[in-house]
Write an enzyme that holds these catalytic residues in place. Structure first.
Site, PDB file in Angstrom:
ATOM      1  N   GLY A 138      -0.698   9.753   5.164  1.00  0.00           N
ATOM      2  CA  GLY A 138      -2.093   9.347   5.163  1.00  0.00           C
ATOM      3  C   GLY A 138      -2.297   7.854   5.125  1.00  0.00           C
ATOM      4  CG  ASP A 160      16.626   8.352   6.089  1.00  0.00           C
ATOM      5  OD1 ASP A 160      15.909   7.749   5.254  1.00  0.00           O
ATOM      6  OD2 ASP A 160      17.459   9.217   5.759  1.00  0.00           O
ATOM      7  CB  VAL A 161      13.382   3.397   5.216  1.00  0.00           C
ATOM      8  CG1 VAL A 161      12.346   3.281   6.325  1.00  0.00           C
ATOM      9  CG2 VAL A 161      12.878   4.287   4.075  1.00  0.00           C
ATOM     10  CE1 TYR A 169       5.460   5.922  -5.997  1.00  0.00           C
ATOM     11  CE2 TYR A 169       4.127   5.057  -7.797  1.00  0.00           C
ATOM     12  CZ  TYR A 169       4.317   5.280  -6.453  1.00  0.00           C
ATOM     13  OH  TYR A 169       3.370   4.851  -5.539  1.00  0.00           O
ATOM     14  CE  LYS A 188       5.808   2.596  -4.541  1.00  0.00           C
ATOM     15  NZ  LYS A 188       5.923   2.245  -3.094  1.00  0.00           N
ATOM     16  CB  THR A 190      -4.387  10.753   1.252  1.00  0.00           C
ATOM     17  OG1 THR A 190      -3.215  11.354   0.678  1.00  0.00           O
ATOM     18  CG2 THR A 190      -4.408   9.261   0.921  1.00  0.00           C
TER      19      THR A 190
END
Length: 256
Positions: A22, A68-69, A160, A164, A195
């Site tokens: 999104g 694929d990062v 997470y 970040k 989203t």
């Protein structure tokens, strides 16, 4: 003396990772509406192709590259393909990310590595891969997707929050290294954005977001359109002297 504020991306090429989701799609549309050609990068090829058609309908050149990062070889191959097609990369938006909302004792090794590798390591891989092209051009914009959890911790968001926070300091360090080459590096740090991917979860499990709402000055979660202006500003010529910054778009969450 007056000066015009240049937010046009006409003639530029923007690469967006995590483009099938999104917010990735929002970024692609925002950049395309400002005139940029768009390269959508991700793993969901069908969704990427739908995005390509949407961008082309806006009158810009657009294509997709499956990558694929979390795999450096895949990232290097993606950048080489973009260079072959377009000859340049002016904007990189590192949007790819994932989360694993679990308490500490339920968080597995795989959970941890998946979140860290996608957000933090993936942003490193893509920045490293596009940097030579931008350095040769003497200009470029790298924008990383951070979060309010780049600056604050939160229960059940351990991996997470760590990922970040890593993105935030990666942003600052890259800004110092790449600044002399005319490249700016910034991060966007939004609050929870509702989203299609999380709308049902927000509706059925509002307790997951209760703390965010309580600490948000504006008393609501974010909407995709809330971050579009910040996205465009940070990659535009108007932000040519803005680098190493973590821009919070959070309704006041981090103000308290």
């Amino acid at each position: 003396m007056t000066s015009s504020i240049n937010m046009s991306l006409k003639g530029q090429v923007a690469v967006v990772t995590g483009a099938a989701g999104g917010l990735g799609n929002l970024a692609c549309r925002t950049f395309a509406e400002a005139g940029a050609d768009i390269v959508l990068v991700g793993r969901r090829t069908e969704a990427l192709q739908e995005g390509v058609q949407q961008m082309q309908a806006l009158g810009v050149r657009a294509s997709s590259v499956a990558a694929d990062v979390t795999d450096s070889k895949s990232v290097i191959s993606m950048v080489a393909e973009v260079k072959a097609q377009y000859g340049r990369i002016d904007i990189l938006f590192n949007n790819a990310g994932t989360t694993s909302p679990k308490p500490l004792l339920e968080l597995t090794d795989d959970d941890w590595h998946q979140v860290m590798d996608t957000s933090a390591t993936g942003s490193f891989y893509t920045a490293r891969a596009v940097a030579p092209m931008m350095m040769a051009a003497g200009s470029g914009r790298i924008l990383n997707m951070g979060s309010i959890l780049s600056l604050r911790g939160m229960s059940h968001r351990i991996a997470y929050s760590a990922a970040k926070a890593a993105v935030a300091n990666l942003t600052r360090a890259l800004a110092f290294e790449l600044g002399p080459h005319g490249i700016t590096v910034n991060a966007l740090a939004p609050t929870v954005i509702v989203t299609d991917l999380n709308r049902e979860l927000v509706r059925t499990q509002p307790e997951l977001y209760g703390d965010v709402l309580r600490r948000t000055a504006m008393g609501r979660l974010g909407k995709p359109e809330d971050i579009a202006g910040a996205l465009l500003f940070l990659v535009s010529p108007a932000a040519g002297f803005v680098t190493g910054q973590i821009l919070c778009v959070d309704g006041g969450y981090t103000a308290g």
